[in-house]
Design an enzyme around this catalytic site. Structure first.
Site: not given
Length: 207
Positions: A169, A174
């Protein structure tokens, strides 16, 4: 003042093949298909569970990473809630002391070339922040009082532990195009390391 680049260090001794085998043993409990386990079956099994969205199985494994970055980046890192964090504290670290070289250490931003006007202005502001910080310490301020003038670019160290599902995740968010560039820089460093040491689990995440 010292200017350094961001960096990462994996603190666990990771055996990617053994991690896959353990996750397969756990995952097959759900389907009662333990009889299908072979020396080569783990990779295909885990590839399939990730494709099917059955990612809760990979939560049974975790990895710990030490990240050296600026404090602004850590404000984004700690927004990931399913994780454990231990971070260098500006309340207790007095950067005017010998153990820190009597100076601030800051992270070099990736936005500008060293000879650009923007970089020179950034560097000037960092040196000014260091001067003011040291002056406040000399006036008798404690580290936790003087830290109010420290910049976002201050180097910090943060140790992050996440299970493998949360790392996925983390990387998906990111390393995306809209991620903050310095956050993406760090995330890509970690992802590249993970791809080398753990087969299958992160192979589908590109940037």
């Amino acid at each position: 003042m010292k200017i350094v680049n961001p960096s990462i260090q994996i603190l666990d001794e990771v055996n990617g093949e053994e991690i896959l085998k353990k996750i397969e043993r756990i995952g097959r409990v759900c389907y009662k298909s333990e009889d299908k386990i072979t020396e080569e079956s783990a990779k295909n099994f885990i590839t399939n569970i990730i494709k099917s969205g059955h990612e809760s199985v990979i939560e049974h494994e975790k990895i710990t990473v030490k990240i050296i970055c600026d404090r602004g980046v850590t404000h984004e890192i700690v927004r990931h809630r399913i994780a454990s964090y231990s971070q260098e504290s500006t309340r207790y670290c007095n950067y005017s002391k010998d153990k820190f070289g009597n100076e601030l250490t800051v992270i070099k931003p990736l936005f500008w070339n060293d000879d650009s006007k923007e970089y020179k202005l950034w560097e000037k502001s960092m040196r000014y922040a260091e001067e003011i910080y040291n002056n406040m310490i000399q006036l008798g301020c404690s580290a936790q009082e003087a830290r109010s003038v420290l910049p976002n670019s201050l180097k910090t160290e943060i140790v992050v532990t996440m299970n493998l599902r949360e790392w996925r995740h983390f990387f998906i968010l990111r390393t995306a195009n809209k991620a903050h560039p310095q956050m993406k820089e760090i995330a890509c460093m970690i992802l590249n390391e993970f791809k080398q040491i753990i087969p299958v689990i992160f192979d589908d995440i590109d940037y």
